[in-house]
Scaffold this active site. Structure first.
Site, PDB file in Angstrom:
ATOM      1  N   HIS A  88     -18.626  55.713  62.274  1.00 41.93           N
ATOM      2  CA  HIS A  88     -19.741  54.899  62.761  1.00 41.93           C
ATOM      3  C   HIS A  88     -20.508  54.225  61.627  1.00 41.93           C
ATOM      4  CE1 HIS A  88     -22.448  58.608  62.530  1.00 41.93           C
ATOM      5  NE2 HIS A  88     -23.373  57.695  62.300  1.00 41.93           N
ATOM      6  N   ASN A 215     -22.156  61.845  72.475  1.00 47.14           N
ATOM      7  CA  ASN A 215     -23.026  61.616  71.318  1.00 47.14           C
ATOM      8  C   ASN A 215     -24.212  62.572  71.385  1.00 47.14           C
ATOM      9  OD1 ASN A 215     -23.947  60.421  68.981  1.00 47.14           O
ATOM     10  ND2 ASN A 215     -24.701  58.536  69.968  1.00 47.14           N
ATOM     11  N   TRP A 216     -24.579  63.173  70.270  1.00 49.62           N
ATOM     12  CA  TRP A 216     -25.687  64.144  70.151  1.00 49.62           C
ATOM     13  C   TRP A 216     -25.441  65.405  70.974  1.00 49.62           C
ATOM     14  CZ3 TRP A 216     -28.680  62.475  66.330  1.00 49.62           C
ATOM     15  CH2 TRP A 216     -28.896  61.108  66.177  1.00 49.62           C
ATOM     16  N   ASP A 224     -14.968  61.400  63.574  1.00 52.95           N
ATOM     17  CA  ASP A 224     -15.903  60.377  63.074  1.00 52.95           C
ATOM     18  C   ASP A 224     -15.797  60.214  61.548  1.00 52.95           C
ATOM     19  OD1 ASP A 224     -17.926  58.578  62.785  1.00 52.95           O
ATOM     20  OD2 ASP A 224     -19.433  59.715  63.886  1.00 52.95           O
ATOM     21  N   ASN A 319     -27.034  54.494  70.169  1.00 55.68           N
ATOM     22  CA  ASN A 319     -27.308  55.678  69.350  1.00 55.68           C
ATOM     23  C   ASN A 319     -28.811  55.906  69.216  1.00 55.68           C
ATOM     24  OD1 ASN A 319     -26.406  57.804  67.596  1.00 55.68           O
ATOM     25  ND2 ASN A 319     -27.082  56.572  65.873  1.00 55.68           N
ATOM     26  N   GLY A 631     -29.129  59.193  58.736  1.00 60.64           N
ATOM     27  CA  GLY A 631     -28.970  58.856  57.316  1.00 60.64           C
ATOM     28  C   GLY A 631     -28.069  59.880  56.649  1.00 60.64           C
ATOM     29  N   ASN A 632     -28.084  61.113  57.199  1.00 61.53           N
ATOM     30  CA  ASN A 632     -27.139  62.131  56.753  1.00 61.53           C
ATOM     31  C   ASN A 632     -25.750  61.873  57.317  1.00 61.53           C
ATOM     32  OD1 ASN A 632     -29.545  64.674  56.493  1.00 61.53           O
ATOM     33  ND2 ASN A 632     -27.921  64.413  54.986  1.00 61.53           N
ATOM     34  N   SER A 633     -25.620  60.870  58.162  1.00 64.47           N
ATOM     35  CA  SER A 633     -24.303  60.521  58.683  1.00 64.47           C
ATOM     36  C   SER A 633     -23.384  60.238  57.508  1.00 64.47           C
ATOM     37  CB  SER A 633     -24.400  59.255  59.538  1.00 64.47           C
ATOM     38  OG  SER A 633     -24.941  59.580  60.775  1.00 64.47           O
ATOM     39  N   PHE A 649     -21.800  64.433  60.817  1.00 61.29           N
ATOM     40  CA  PHE A 649     -21.925  63.158  61.548  1.00 61.29           C
ATOM     41  C   PHE A 649     -22.957  63.169  62.660  1.00 61.29           C
ATOM     42  CE2 PHE A 649     -19.553  63.731  65.591  1.00 61.29           C
ATOM     43  CZ  PHE A 649     -18.825  64.895  65.338  1.00 61.29           C
TER      44      PHE A 649
END
Ligand code: ASP
Length: 698
Positions: A88, A215-216, A224, A319, A631-633, A649
């Site tokens: 993503h 997602n989540w 991912d 998202n 941001g940690n993605s 992710f």
């Protein structure tokens, strides 16, 4: 320059010494890692000396393998500049290169040779190099008796000077990061790589398996990940540090570290400010962006070109909306505001007994009072702030108008976003956005934006909108605006990029004229924001220092897009009464979810490869109790030896509101197991060259 010690190592006491019992709150800065008690880190599971993570004298260490890639995190995984991050995070590069005839988003991409790699026109990577505490230098710049606006401007000016000085070294990108609203200012020097090319991405059906439904969420089965390569002077960049891949995998209870660039958390806000963040930000995001999702879907229905154009925007809106819903649900469920208010009372009672801390009480009250005032204009403010995510034409028009005015000023006096150092990025964005522009969709967003603006309450209206649209039938007025403007035509827009205010005005372009009318109110809004920031930079440190002194234990600062480490263990959780989640999933669970219908429709190549193995032996995703956020993605997840075992992710639904407060019982981040990535490369994509580069094959 060494960072001040936030705390004495001695305070790592029993409460923090039970790694497997409770998670550890904290996104620690590299400097803090060196100040933590090494014995405690060893007990958690770190097998390396902490100096191996970060050596401030050299400005390098294992942590410098964790890089920032356009708001996401990533890790170098080879000496040939390969960077592993989330699917993503590189999705927009797939979108940039997709056409109805060659739909890379759907089918994925694998470069069989370097020539085939796909440049991301706006993708950039920064590698961290040096962190310098500049708190004193920044605060010294504030003149005695300064108003809050003057205070803001003085701080901003000093930041620009520090950045300009720092960027004299070629290829260097610098910023002054603010910690906890002004408790500390740190000059961060990074090395920037602006030539980044996509190497590999799985089909969307794998990279986004489960789509918005999953997602989540947990249990999860999403691949991912994607690979890019950084280039320097036309050759693959050779990083000093990169992360070796471990095939040993993880087991429940194993120690892991998540390295990356968490974007923004708000744990240092007061309860009243948090309530404003909920109502004036997340609730509006959920409502207005939720509406935009529907509009984009309707406007592109039946047009593959339209769908490709809005794919990236739509994905990020989805998202963001689900995140906003999760934040609100989690706030209520975890009684986070109530807990924050209770804690404030405790700190105030404590401070009231200590004359040196008494000013903190007044500081908090003023922050609350300001939050109350800002509530009055929150919808209008949100609309202004939503312009970067809304109609592309409006964003471009307002940027061009602002740019023309700012360009006429000396560089150091410009708004930071319009200084010379930013112009190549702005230019690239203005150009690249064309790929995401689809007129019917953009018009629909524009109508929605205006409709919300026209419904604003008295006292918080936007005059420019009223003047141009109050008495006009919106449908027609917007159609005319788009028919008359040249802002949406790439070539003309790029000419406008270099034009002066007079030249832009002389064009008599209806959209530019609207942006000129709006500019005065946007400037006034910016000024109010700055005044508020100036006040907060005075008040928040006073309050936060009292909170920290009262806590008497180390506290990691709120996320602010800077490099952090979170220490964690692989661990399941209980989402609700009578339910226990295990922390690992496998290919078997993915196959079980496969229905053949999107977003649970696996490609044939994967199904065939899966038929040749025992799918329960192919690990897929795992949970850990790392303290992470957006941001940690793409953050590398490494074991105690610093070897890559996964890639962060996501977070679980119950934990989305950890931006406001940490709860060890549900603080879980979601990682892809690196073994699934390798399995896919090996058995589905037959990417032998890449496996060699990654050191997996000889
Ligand atoms: N999936 C997330 C993101 O979009 C990561 C997170 O927020 O935990 O950034």
């Amino acid at each position: 320059m060494p960072m001040p010690r936030f705390f004495a190592a001695a305070c790592f006491c029993a409460a923090l010494l039970a790694p497997s019992a409770a998670g550890v709150e904290g996104k620690w800065t590299p400097q803090q890692v060196l100040e933590l008690d090494p014995a405690w880190l060893r007990q958690l599971g770190l097998q390396l000396p902490p100096e191996r993570l970060w050596d401030p004298r050299r400005g390098a260490g294992l942590l410098s393998a964790a890089v920032n890639i356009g708001g996401c995190s990533a890790g170098f995984v080879s000496e040939t500049g390969l960077i592993l991050t989330n699917h993503h995070c590189l999705f927009s590069v797939l979108q940039e290169h997709s056409t109805p005839q060659r739909d890379l988003m759907t089918h994925g991409f694998l470069a069989r040779s370097p020539e085939e790699e796909l440049p991301g026109r706006t993708t950039r990577v920064t590698v961290p190099r040096r962190f310098t505490d500049v708190t004193k230098a920044v605060l010294e710049a504030v003149p005695a008796g300064a108003t809050d606006l003057q205070r803001y401007e003085a701080i901003e000016r000093r930041q620009k000077e520090l950045v300009a000085e720092c960027e004299r070294q070629p290829g260097t990108r610098c910023r002054v990061a603010v910690f906890d609203g002004g408790v500390q200012y740190v000059l961060i020097e990074s090395f920037e790589l602006s030539d980044v090319r996509l190497v590999y991405a799985p089909p969307r059906a794998i990279g986004e398996f489960g789509g918005e439904i999953d997602n989540w969420m947990w249990p999860r089965h999403t691949g991912d990940f994607a690979l890019a390569r950084a280039y320097k002077d036309g050759k693959p960049y050779r990083p000093e540090f990169w992360l070796p891949i471990s095939r040993d995998g993880v087991r429940p209870g194993d120690f892991v570290m998540v390295l990356g660039y968490p974007g923004r958390t708000v744990r240092s806000l007061t309860a009243a400010e948090m309530a404003l963040q909920r109502d004036g930000f997340f609730a509006l995001r959920a409502r207005i962006y939720g509406e935009w999702i529907q509009l984009l879907e309707q406007a592109t229905k039946g047009s593959r070109d339209g769908e490709i154009a809005v794919a990236s925007t739509l994905k990020s809106l989805h998202n963001v909306v689900k995140n906003a819903q999760g934040q609100m649900a989690g706030l209520a469920r975890g009684r986070i505001l109530e807990k924050q208010a209770e804690q404030e009372k405790e700190v105030e009672a404590w401070a009231a007994q200590r004359p040196e801390w008494r000013p903190a009480i007044e500081a908090r009250r003023e922050l609350d009072r300001r939050a109350g005032e800002r509530r009055r204009t929150m919808l209008r403010d949100f609309l202004f702030q939503s312009i970067p995510n809304g109609p592309i034409a409006l964003r471009h028009a307002t940027q061009l108008v602002r740019l023309a005015a700012e360009r006429a000023r000396p560089d150091m006096e410009r708004e930071p976003d319009y200084m010379e150092r930013e112009l190549p990025r702005l230019r690239a964005r203005l150009e690249r956005d064309q790929k995401s522009f689809y007129r019917p969709a953009d018009e629909a967003l524009m109508r929605s934006w205006l409709r919300h603006a026209l419904a604003l309450p008295e006292g918080a209206r936007i005059r420019a909108v009223d003047a141009a649209f109050r008495n006009a039938p919106l449908e027609q007025a917007v159609a005319q605006l788009y028919a008359g403007t040249k802002v949406t035509a790439l070539e003309e827009r790029m000419k406008m990029f270099g034009e002066t205010v007079e030249q832009l005005r002389a064009r008599r372009d209806p959209l530019l004229d609207f942006a000129f009318a709006l500019e005065e109110e946007l400037r006034a809004f910016d000024r109010a924001q700055k005044e508020h920031e100036g006040a907060a930079s005075r008040l928040r440190p006073a309050w936060r220092r009292a909170v920290m002194a009262h806590a008497g234990r180390p506290m990691a600062p709120d996320a602010n897009g800077t490099l952090r480490v979170s220490f964690a263990h692989v661990k399941g959780y209980s989402p609700r009464e009578a339910v226990e989640y295990l922390p690992q999933t496998t290919l078997a669970g993915m196959l079980e979810k496969h229905t053949g219908e999107e977003p649970f429709a696996l490609p044939k190549s994967l199904l065939e490869a899966a038929a040749r193995v025992d799918p329960a032996q192919v690990p897929l995703n795992f949970l850990a109790d790392a303290d992470t956020t957006g941001g940690n993605s793409g953050s590398p997840t490494v074991n105690g030896r610093g070897e890559l075992v996964g890639l962060n992710f996501d977070r679980v639904w119950e934990n989305v509101a950890n931006d406001f407060g940490y709860n060890p019982a549900i603080a879980r981040n979601v990682n892809v197991d690196i073994r699934f990535f390798l399995w896919l490369l090996e058995h589905v994509d037959h990417a032998d060259g890449l496996l060699k580069e990654l050191g997996i094959r000889r």
